[in-house]
Design an enzyme around this catalytic site. Structure first.
Site, PDB file in Angstrom:
ATOM      1  N   VAL A 228      49.154  -3.159  43.434  1.00  0.00           N
ATOM      2  CA  VAL A 228      49.544  -2.381  44.608  1.00  0.00           C
ATOM      3  C   VAL A 228      49.751  -3.332  45.779  1.00  0.00           C
ATOM      4  O   VAL A 228      49.461  -4.523  45.690  1.00  0.00           O
ATOM      5  CB  VAL A 228      48.470  -1.319  44.949  1.00  0.00           C
ATOM      6  CG1 VAL A 228      48.313  -0.346  43.802  1.00  0.00           C
ATOM      7  CG2 VAL A 228      47.149  -1.976  45.305  1.00  0.00           C
ATOM      8  N   CYS A 229      50.251  -2.795  46.891  1.00  0.00           N
ATOM      9  CA  CYS A 229      50.433  -3.604  48.095  1.00  0.00           C
ATOM     10  C   CYS A 229      49.062  -4.001  48.639  1.00  0.00           C
ATOM     11  O   CYS A 229      48.150  -3.181  48.564  1.00  0.00           O
ATOM     12  CB  CYS A 229      51.196  -2.818  49.154  1.00  0.00           C
ATOM     13  SG  CYS A 229      52.878  -2.462  48.644  1.00  0.00           S
ATOM     14  N   PRO A 230      48.874  -5.202  49.201  1.00  0.00           N
ATOM     15  CA  PRO A 230      49.929  -6.195  49.432  1.00  0.00           C
ATOM     16  C   PRO A 230      50.122  -7.179  48.281  1.00  0.00           C
ATOM     17  O   PRO A 230      50.893  -8.111  48.409  1.00  0.00           O
ATOM     18  CB  PRO A 230      49.403  -6.947  50.661  1.00  0.00           C
ATOM     19  CG  PRO A 230      47.923  -6.988  50.439  1.00  0.00           C
ATOM     20  CD  PRO A 230      47.579  -5.684  49.747  1.00  0.00           C
ATOM     21  N   TYR A 231      49.397  -6.962  47.144  1.00  0.00           N
ATOM     22  CA  TYR A 231      49.417  -7.999  46.093  1.00  0.00           C
ATOM     23  C   TYR A 231      50.763  -8.071  45.376  1.00  0.00           C
ATOM     24  O   TYR A 231      51.139  -9.102  44.833  1.00  0.00           O
ATOM     25  CB  TYR A 231      48.247  -7.789  45.130  1.00  0.00           C
ATOM     26  CG  TYR A 231      46.971  -7.736  45.922  1.00  0.00           C
ATOM     27  CD1 TYR A 231      46.529  -8.871  46.606  1.00  0.00           C
ATOM     28  CD2 TYR A 231      46.270  -6.549  46.089  1.00  0.00           C
ATOM     29  CE1 TYR A 231      45.419  -8.824  47.415  1.00  0.00           C
ATOM     30  CE2 TYR A 231      45.148  -6.492  46.903  1.00  0.00           C
ATOM     31  CZ  TYR A 231      44.730  -7.635  47.558  1.00  0.00           C
ATOM     32  OH  TYR A 231      43.630  -7.589  48.374  1.00  0.00           O
ATOM     33  N   THR A 232      51.506  -6.925  45.407  1.00  0.00           N
ATOM     34  CA  THR A 232      52.870  -6.965  44.855  1.00  0.00           C
ATOM     35  C   THR A 232      53.692  -8.016  45.598  1.00  0.00           C
ATOM     36  O   THR A 232      54.389  -8.822  44.979  1.00  0.00           O
ATOM     37  CB  THR A 232      53.527  -5.580  45.028  1.00  0.00           C
ATOM     38  OG1 THR A 232      53.269  -5.121  46.358  1.00  0.00           O
ATOM     39  CG2 THR A 232      52.988  -4.579  44.025  1.00  0.00           C
TER      40      THR A 232
END
Lengths: 81, 266
Positions: A16-20
Site C-alpha cells: 500500500v502507499c507509500p511503499y508502492t
C-alpha cells in the site's frame, strides 16, 4: 506503443502507499535514462498516485492499464536521473 | 547494499523526497558524524541524526547526568542520574535506531586528543558550552579541513553557522579572539529556556543532513540567529576574513593552542 521494450519488472502486489511509490522510485533510481519499468500492483489508489508522483519527478508515464479485477500495470520510462 | 524491508519502512519518508531518494539515504547510512558534547545541543543533534540513520555517530563528553540537565537534555532521563552522558545517549539513540553505531568517549576534548578523535569523521558538530572548546574545535576543523556545524544557546537566543574551511568563513573570522573570562555569562549563570536547544540542535542536524546529501544552501558565510522571545530569525552575513589568524592564506595560528589558559571550567 505496442513495441515498447521493458527493461525491468517489479511486482508490488500487496503493498500500500507509500511503499508502492518507495519501491517504484528505488527501481527507477537503479535504471538508465530511456529504460522502461513495468510495475504490477493491486492497490487502486497507487494506480493513480504512483503515475502522478513519477511525473512530478520528471519521468514519463507510458501506460496505466487495469488488466483484471484486481491488478494494474504501469509502464514508466526514466527520463530524468 | 540493498535496503531491508525494515529500512524501506523506517526511511520511507526520506526515500520519497526528491532530494534524498535511495541514493541519498545510502549516503546518510554511510556517513560518519562527530558531536562535541552530549548536552543541550548534542542530545537533539544526535537524536535526529540517529533517527535519520547516520551510520556512525561519535560523541565526546566527560560529564554525568544531573537533575538540572533534564530540563533540556532530552536524550537522558531521570533513571540515568549519575550515568555518563555518552552512555545514556548511546542507549537512547541505539534503542531508537539499531542501524546506527554510537561511539561514546568519556573524556574532555583537548588539543592533545582532538585530531585523533575527529580525523576519521566526515562532519563535526559543535554542541559545547564554553569558549575554549569552541575555538579548539574551530581551529582543529580548519587545520583538518573538516566541515563544522556550530551551534550556541543562551537564555532565549540561539545561533547556528556552518564552517566549510577554505570555502567560507570560520569561527575566528566572526570572533577573532575568545572573549575574556567572565565577560560572557554561561548557561549556569544566565539560564536557558530548555526548548531552544531543540530549535538550534534541529537546525544543526538539518545542516549536517544537507551536507551529507550535497543539497540546498548551507549556512556558509552566514550566522543564523534565533530570538525566541521575538519569535524571529535573522541571517547575518559573515565574510571570510582575509587576515584570519587561522583560516587565511598566511595563518599566524598553525598549531593548536592552550585554549584553557585563564579560563576556569566547571
Amino acid at each position: 506503443m505496442e513495441d515498447v521494450r521493458i527493461n525491468k519488472k517489479i511486482n508490488i502486489k500487496g503493498l500500500v502507499c507509500p511503499y508502492t511509490f518507495v519501491k517504484s522510485k528505488l527501481a527507477v533510481e537503479d535504471m538508465e535514462i530511456g529504460e522502461v519499468l513495468e510495475i504490477l500492483l493491486d492497490y487502486e489508489e497507487a494506480a493513480r498516485s504512483v503515475p502522478k508522483s513519477m511525473e512530478e519527478l520528471g519521468q514519463k508515464v507510458l501506460k496505466v492499464e487495469k488488466i483484471n479485477d484486481t491488478d494494474w500495470v504501469l509502464l514508466i520510462r526514466k527520463d530524468r536521473s | 547494499m540493498d535496503f531491508t524491508e525494515d529500512q524501506l519502512q523506517r526511511y520511507s519518508r526520506h526515500i520519497i523526497l526528491p532530494e534524498v531518494g535511495g541514493k541519498g539515504q545510502k549516503k546518510i547510512l554511510n556517513a560518519k558524524v562527530f558531536i562535541v558534547g552530549a548536552g543541550g545541543l548534542g542530545c537533539p543533534v544526535g537524536y535526529y541524526l540517529a533517527a535519520a540513520g547516520v551510520g556512525i555517530i561519535g560523541m565526546i563528553d566527560n560529564d554525568t547526568v544531573e537533575l538540572s540537565n533534564l530540563q533540556r537534555q532530552i536524550a537522558h532521563n531521570t533513571k540515568k542520574l549519575g550515568v555518563h552522558k555518552v552512555d545514556s545517549a548511546k542507549e537512547t539513540f541505539e534503542a531508537l535506531n539499531p542501524d546506527v553505531k554510537i561511539i561514546g568517549i568519556k573524556e574532555r576534548i583537548s588539543k592533545d586528543n582532538i585530531i585523533d578523535l575527529i580525523k576519521d569523521y566526515d562532519i563535526i558538530v559543535d554542541g559545547s558550552d564554553n569558549f575554549p572548546t569552541r575555538y579548539l574545535v574551530n581551529d582543529a576543523c580548519v587545520m583538518l579541513k573538516k566541515p563544522l556545524v556550530s551551534g550556541a544557546i543562551l537564555r532565549f537566543e540561539g545561533q547556528v553557522t556552518t564552517i566549510l574551511p577554505k570555502e567560507g568563513h570560520c569561527y575566528r573570522c566572526l570572533f577573532e579572539e575568545m572573549p575574556p573570562p567572565g565577560l560572557v555569562p554561561s548557561c549556569q549563570e544566565a539560564g536557558v529556556i530548555g526548548a531552544i536547544t531543540g530549535v538550534v540542535g534541529s537546525l544543526q542536524a538539518t545542516e549536517v543532513l544537507k551536507l551529507i546529501l550535497g543539497k540546498g544552501d548551507i549556512l556558509k558565510n552566514t550566522l543564523l540567529i534565533y530570538d525566541a522571545l521575538k519569535a524571529n530569525f535573522r541571517r547575518v552575513k559573515v565574510p571570510k576574513n582575509p587576515e584570519c589568524p587561522v583560516c587565511s592564506e598566511n595563518p599566524t595560528i598553525t598549531e593548536l593552542l592552550d585554549y584553557d589558559a585563564g579560563y576556569c571550567r566547571i
